[in-house]
Scaffold this active site. Structure first.
Site, mmCIF file in Angstrom:
data_model
loop_
_atom_site.group_PDB
_atom_site.id
_atom_site.type_symbol
_atom_site.label_atom_id
_atom_site.label_comp_id
_atom_site.label_asym_id
_atom_site.label_seq_id
_atom_site.Cartn_x
_atom_site.Cartn_y
_atom_site.Cartn_z
ATOM 1 N N ALA A 125 25.303 -7.943 -62.081
ATOM 2 C CA ALA A 125 26.328 -8.645 -61.311
ATOM 3 C C ALA A 125 27.145 -9.552 -62.225
ATOM 4 O O ALA A 125 26.806 -9.776 -63.382
ATOM 5 C CB ALA A 125 25.679 -9.467 -60.200
ATOM 6 N N HIS A 126 28.235 -10.073 -61.678
ATOM 7 C CA HIS A 126 29.088 -11.022 -62.397
ATOM 8 C C HIS A 126 28.889 -12.393 -61.774
ATOM 9 O O HIS A 126 28.790 -12.525 -60.551
ATOM 10 C CB HIS A 126 30.553 -10.605 -62.305
ATOM 11 C CG HIS A 126 31.442 -11.291 -63.289
ATOM 12 N ND1 HIS A 126 31.798 -12.614 -63.178
ATOM 13 C CD2 HIS A 126 32.038 -10.829 -64.416
ATOM 14 C CE1 HIS A 126 32.593 -12.945 -64.188
ATOM 15 N NE2 HIS A 126 32.748 -11.887 -64.954
ATOM 16 N N ALA A 127 28.861 -13.416 -62.629
ATOM 17 C CA ALA A 127 28.553 -14.757 -62.130
ATOM 18 C C ALA A 127 29.616 -15.311 -61.188
ATOM 19 O O ALA A 127 29.298 -16.083 -60.283
ATOM 20 C CB ALA A 127 28.361 -15.713 -63.307
ATOM 21 N N VAL A 128 30.887 -14.905 -61.376
ATOM 22 C CA VAL A 128 31.949 -15.541 -60.582
ATOM 23 C C VAL A 128 32.852 -14.528 -59.885
ATOM 24 O O VAL A 128 33.913 -14.892 -59.384
ATOM 25 C CB VAL A 128 32.803 -16.476 -61.469
ATOM 26 C CG1 VAL A 128 31.965 -17.629 -61.981
ATOM 27 C CG2 VAL A 128 33.451 -15.728 -62.622
ATOM 28 N N ARG A 154 27.719 -13.887 -51.402
ATOM 29 C CA ARG A 154 27.389 -12.719 -52.220
ATOM 30 C C ARG A 154 26.375 -11.798 -51.541
ATOM 31 O O ARG A 154 26.488 -10.576 -51.594
ATOM 32 C CB ARG A 154 26.852 -13.167 -53.574
ATOM 33 C CG ARG A 154 26.611 -12.014 -54.552
ATOM 34 C CD ARG A 154 25.975 -12.508 -55.839
ATOM 35 N NE ARG A 154 26.823 -13.432 -56.544
ATOM 36 C CZ ARG A 154 27.788 -13.079 -57.401
ATOM 37 N NH1 ARG A 154 28.021 -11.794 -57.606
ATOM 38 N NH2 ARG A 154 28.505 -13.987 -58.019
#
Length: 397
Positions: A228-231, A285
């Site tokens: 996943a991507h943090a932001v 998320r």
């Protein structure tokens, strides 16, 4: 007529082992340089023994050592060093990655050699550099990945992991490779060679630039998020009906709208306040991932990718290494060749540097230990009797 390879006529002598120096000099060989690999007579480069996966040969060794000549030479014997200096007198480049201090004890560090051979480009590759409290620490790839912080930003929130390739070795190799090219270019102007120093820690610390600046200047280390991507959300891999996983990345709210309408079959989510903006999707998320996962779980990977492509959403199949070996893009671009080895021909990828108007890369054979010893010594003017004496005394193999 195609232009010659850019390093035609360049001779490289390498006292090398493992990955960092061998991978650097393989790049030089691919571009046309003659590379003489100096190995211990008693087994050679220890990477020869890492595994037997490549037709009975070590996969690391096959990958990093094509196109070289192998000279099995005992450098602890003065006669062995004399042979090496005979080669260096006509060489353009010398590369070594021995344990810290070992090259200096043999008089083969870059400073000593450059003082003796004015036109020589001499490269010292080390784990942590020639000075400082870590100078003499052992520096295997995984250890440097840890020291450089790469492991701290790789993995899941629960578990840090090392990179699945020798990232520190490869980083050092590629900076050594580019350092040699820069030094040769400078020599063309000044007539003098010079020293090149590369450490694995320096190289990998440079690759850590984004998380390093994020932490130093933003005050907070990026969290580990797996795939996943943090932001950004959704930005992850999702399972498909046939057991594959597809990664997708939504970069802006327009793309989310298209994803909701054309792929998820949930047009109402385009304007839902819980999903309409990236900030909302990131805060939500768990819900975002759930709706994407539900939609892709009902599709086979090929269909999911086709729908994502049609909607203009960045996507990729989460491939295995075997799937990489059969990747249609590599096949379509004719990126595979066969390289000769002591175990017979093996498939290998063309080098990534493409020179469309030049000669094809020189993907030479992977050498057996000491395969070129006699020929190299004869070229230095040695007689058969002299060569036999060196072999009898264990100076060569």
């Amino acid at each position: 007529m195609p232009a010659p390879l850019p390093l035609d006529g360049i001779t490289v002598v390498a006292v090398e082992q493992a990955v960092s120096a061998p991978f650097a000099t393989r790049q030089l060989a691919d571009l046309g340089a003659r590379v003489v690999k100096v190995e211990r007579p008693d087994g050679g480069d220890f990477a020869r023994g890492y595994d037997t996966a490549a037709g009975g040969l070590a996969s690391h060794f096959v990958w990093a050592n094509r196109g070289k000549e192998s000279l099995a030479l005992d450098l602890k014997d003065p006669r062995g060093r004399q042979v090496l200096h005979g080669l260096l007198a006509g060489a353009d480049v010398f590369v070594q990655n021995l344990a810290q201090g070992a090259a200096a004890r043999l008089g083969l560090d870059a400073a000593t050699l450059c003082a003796r051979y004015e036109r020589l480009v001499a490269v010292d590759i080390s784990g942590y550099g020639p000075e400082g409290p870590y100078a003499h620490k052992r520096a295997y790839d995984m250890l440097v990945q840890c020291e450089a912080g790469l492991v701290s930003v790789t993995g899941t929130p629960e578990q840090p992991v090392k990179a699945g390739v020798p990232a520190a070795d490869i980083a050092a190799a590629m900076y050594a490779f580019s350092g040699v090219l820069a030094a040769l270019l400078r020599r063309g102007t000044t007539g003098r060679g010079g020293r090149v120093e590369v450490s694995m820690l320096d190289a990998l610390a440079e690759w850590m630039g984004h998380p390093l600046h994020h932490t130093m200047h933003g005050g907070e280390q990026p969290v580990r998020t797996g795939l996943a991507h943090a932001v950004i959300a959704p930005y992850d891999a999702y399972g498909t009906a046939d057991g594959d996983r597809v990664l997708l990345s939504v970069q802006n709210d327009r793309e989310w709208r298209r994803l909701a309408q054309q792929v998820l079959g949930r047009p109402e989510l385009a304007d839902d306040p819980a999903y309409a903006t990236n900030a909302a999707r990131t805060a939500n998320r768990k819900g975002t991932d759930a709706v994407v996962a539900e939609a892709l779980a009902g599709l086979e990977a090929a269909e999911a990718l086709a729908r994502l492509e049609a909607a203009g959403i960045a996507c990729a199949r989460l491939n295995s290494v075997a799937q990489l070996a059969g990747h249609p893009q590599l096949a379509a671009r004719d990126r595979w060749r066969e390289v000769e080895t002591p175990a017979g021909p093996l498939r290998a990828l063309l080098p990534p540097i493409v020179l469309p108007d030049g000669a094809a890369p020189r993907m030479g054979a992977v050498p057996a230990l000491g395969e070129h010893t006699d020929a190299l010594l004869r070229a230095l003017g040695m007689t058969g009797a002299q060569i036999s004496a060196l072999r009898r005394d264990g100076v060569i193999a």
